[in-house]
Design an enzyme around this catalytic site. Structure first.
Site, short mmCIF file in Angstrom:
data_model
loop_
_atom_site.label_atom_id
_atom_site.label_comp_id
_atom_site.label_asym_id
_atom_site.label_seq_id
_atom_site.Cartn_x
_atom_site.Cartn_y
_atom_site.Cartn_z
N ARG A 80 55.59 -19.11 -23.19
CA ARG A 80 54.33 -18.54 -23.69
C ARG A 80 54.54 -17.15 -24.27
O ARG A 80 53.76 -16.69 -25.09
CB ARG A 80 53.32 -18.39 -22.53
CG ARG A 80 52.76 -19.67 -21.99
CD ARG A 80 51.98 -19.42 -20.70
NE ARG A 80 50.87 -18.50 -20.81
CZ ARG A 80 49.66 -18.82 -21.26
NH1 ARG A 80 49.41 -20.05 -21.63
NH2 ARG A 80 48.72 -17.92 -21.32
N ARG B 154 47.08 -22.21 -8.22
CA ARG B 154 47.09 -20.82 -7.75
C ARG B 154 45.67 -20.28 -7.90
O ARG B 154 44.95 -20.61 -8.86
CB ARG B 154 48.03 -19.96 -8.58
CG ARG B 154 49.47 -20.39 -8.50
CD ARG B 154 50.06 -20.24 -7.13
NE ARG B 154 50.37 -18.85 -6.80
CZ ARG B 154 50.83 -18.47 -5.62
NH1 ARG B 154 50.99 -19.35 -4.64
NH2 ARG B 154 51.11 -17.19 -5.40
N ARG C 86 49.12 -7.36 -11.25
CA ARG C 86 48.73 -6.45 -12.33
C ARG C 86 47.44 -5.74 -11.98
O ARG C 86 46.72 -6.13 -11.06
CB ARG C 86 48.59 -7.20 -13.66
CG ARG C 86 47.65 -8.36 -13.63
CD ARG C 86 47.67 -9.12 -14.96
NE ARG C 86 46.79 -10.28 -14.91
CZ ARG C 86 46.58 -11.11 -15.92
NH1 ARG C 86 47.17 -10.94 -17.08
NH2 ARG C 86 45.78 -12.14 -15.77
N GLU D 205 45.10 -7.40 -8.92
CA GLU D 205 45.04 -8.87 -8.94
C GLU D 205 46.11 -9.46 -8.01
O GLU D 205 47.29 -9.17 -8.17
CB GLU D 205 45.27 -9.30 -10.40
CG GLU D 205 45.05 -10.74 -10.68
CD GLU D 205 45.07 -11.00 -12.20
OE1 GLU D 205 44.54 -10.19 -13.00
OE2 GLU D 205 45.65 -12.03 -12.57
N ASP E 81 44.72 -22.33 -22.94
CA ASP E 81 44.05 -21.12 -23.42
C ASP E 81 42.66 -21.51 -23.91
O ASP E 81 42.38 -22.68 -24.21
CB ASP E 81 44.86 -20.48 -24.55
CG ASP E 81 46.11 -19.77 -24.01
OD1 ASP E 81 46.07 -19.31 -22.86
OD2 ASP E 81 47.10 -19.69 -24.75
N1 UDP Z 1 55.55 -12.97 -16.69
C1 UDP Z 1 56.40 -12.14 -15.99
N2 UDP Z 1 56.26 -10.78 -16.11
C2 UDP Z 1 55.30 -10.23 -16.87
C3 UDP Z 1 54.42 -11.06 -17.58
C4 UDP Z 1 54.56 -12.43 -17.47
O1 UDP Z 1 57.26 -12.62 -15.27
O2 UDP Z 1 55.22 -8.97 -16.92
C5 UDP Z 1 55.72 -14.44 -16.55
C6 UDP Z 1 54.87 -15.00 -15.40
O3 UDP Z 1 55.57 -16.06 -14.80
C7 UDP Z 1 53.65 -15.51 -16.13
C8 UDP Z 1 54.26 -16.05 -17.43
O4 UDP Z 1 55.31 -15.10 -17.73
O5 UDP Z 1 52.98 -16.51 -15.40
C9 UDP Z 1 53.29 -16.17 -18.59
O6 UDP Z 1 52.70 -14.90 -18.83
P1 UDP Z 1 51.22 -14.73 -19.36
O7 UDP Z 1 51.03 -13.28 -19.63
O8 UDP Z 1 51.00 -15.70 -20.45
O9 UDP Z 1 50.39 -15.13 -18.06
P2 UDP Z 1 48.78 -15.15 -17.86
O10 UDP Z 1 48.20 -13.96 -18.57
O11 UDP Z 1 48.31 -16.46 -18.38
O12 UDP Z 1 48.66 -15.02 -16.38
#
Ligand code: UDP
Length: 372
Positions: free
Chosen positions: A174, A250, A280, A301, A351
């Site tokens: 992604r 989750r 985050r 979060e 999404d």
């Molecule tokens: N991810 C990570 N570190 C980061 C951001 C993302 O390891 O700083 C990994 C994590 O496994 C996450 C995936 O990349 O679930 C996809 O990121 P995305 O930002 O698309 O996640 P969302 O915003 O959908 O939670």
């Protein structure tokens, strides 16, 4: 031709869009929403203390390449231009995400130009992995071990509660990797946030003389005889009373804080180290830069495995879930007058734009077969 109404279960984007399309075609639609509000997990509401528009179930930034979907949402609201620029806190330093030329230069204390950075990365990434089979292999083959350990390993373990070697490579796919200073988290042509929030947008989609929305009301299977067809956007396994077992999700918990002024200076800061228990922090006034607020609210979060009563957020697509999903899908296709759709109804990490595109397609295909 039967003139019974149609039931739609769930008032998130999937349910609202299907309901609107069918209502426009002349069908009477009853929308059942078990929560006390519409909008599903995109729900936004003004914080009573600060007046800030809160993304109640976590940050939602709309992004798409799909012209039809972009036109569709713009019919109902003013989409304010918004670019998602995420920061990451790693071992006491702040970096730019997604990994881009700035991140690489900051992290390795270098002054690479794009070509040099590409060559450098070729040297550190694991070239022996040509066909990554899991998240860790995907990360190592993309960015090598140092960047993987810093940005992805701890965060992913917290987010998914699993060793990254057991998670699908698709999760990381992604995210982009860039050799320029573009720090836009998304690569789509259109990106924005509805000026008045997502709940107002969904409310306008549902605002139709042929649609009745029942809030706080579960759909019961015994009602099926009253309806010509049911569009179900709730959890697939729950429809079948989890008879084959529960599909794993989750769930997220948000710890709210209020302060005067500013907390972190940006909308989203990821905490990639494993010693922080949260993944985050999002500071919500930054999702509405067109508004002014003296106070601020921010949310830490926390991710955990969803129990029976928890709100499901992320489907976990591991091999054992996919097998179970397969069995539920077989039950679903044996049902004659019901269509399963959306993130929960099809158990996929979708999404918002894909959810809307699929709901439009679903309604179209139904209408082709059921003209009034
Ligand atoms: N991810 C990570 N570190 C980061 C951001 C993302 O390891 O700083 C990994 C994590 O496994 C996450 C995936 O990349 O679930 C996809 O990121 P995305 O930002 O698309 O996640 P969302 O915003 O959908 O939670």
């Amino acid at each position: 031709m039967s003139y019974k109404p149609i039931a739609v279960v769930g008032a998130g984007f999937s349910g609202a869009v299907v309901a609107q399309q069918l209502a426009d075609a002349g069908h009477n639609v009853h929308v059942f929403e078990s929560r006390s509000h519409i909008g599903g997990n995109c729900h936004t509401e003004r914080d009573s203390d600060t007046g800030i528009m809160a993304h109640v179930y976590g940050p939602h930034i709309f992004h798409t390449n799909n012209e039809e979907v972009w036109r569709y949402v713009n019919r109902y609201c003013s989409m304010e231009a918004y670019v998602n620029r995420v920061k990451a806190c790693v071992k006491g330093n702040i970096y730019s995400l997604p990994i881009n030329l700035h991140t690489l230069n900051q992290f390795f204390s270098r002054t690479f130009n794009p070509k040099e950075a590409q060559e450098f990365l070729l040297g550190i990434r694991d070239r022996a992995i040509t066909n990554p089979q899991n998240f860790e292999e995907q990360a190592l083959s993309m960015v090598g071990s140092e960047l993987y350990e810093a940005f992805f390993k701890g965060y992913t373990q917290k987010q998914w509660g699993r060793d990254p070697r057991t998670l699908p490579a698709s999760i990381l796919k992604r995210l982009p990797l860039r050799f320029n200073y573009d720090d836009n988290y998304f690569s789509h042509r259109y990106q924005g946030i509805p000026r008045e929030g997502y709940t107002v947008l969904v409310g306008r989609i549902l605002d139709h003389k042929n649609i009745t929305t029942f809030l706080g009301q579960m759909y019961e299977k015994s009602l099926a005889q009253d309806y010509q067809h049911v569009f179900y956007s709730g959890p697939l396994d729950k429809y079948f009373d989890s008879s084959l077992g529960a599909l794993a999700y989750r769930t997220l918990r948000f710890e709210k804080h209020t302060e005067v002024g500013d907390f972190q200076g940006c909308a989203v800061m990821n905490y990639c180290d494993s010693n922080f228990p949260f993944t985050r922090i999002s500071e919500h006034k930054y999702f509405a830069p067109w508004e002014q607020h003296e106070k601020t609210i921010y949310f830490k979060e926390f991710s955990s495995e969803a129990g029976g009563e928890d709100i499901p957020f992320y489907p976990i697509g591991l091999a054992q879930e996919n097998e179970l999903l397969d069995r539920y899908q077989r039950l679903a296709s044996a049902e004659e007058h019901i269509t399963f759709l959306g993130r929960l109804g099809t158990y996929r990490y979708l999404d918002m734009d894909v959810t809307i595109a699929e709901a439009l397609a679903c309604a179209k295909s139904f209408l082709l077969k059921n003209r009034i």
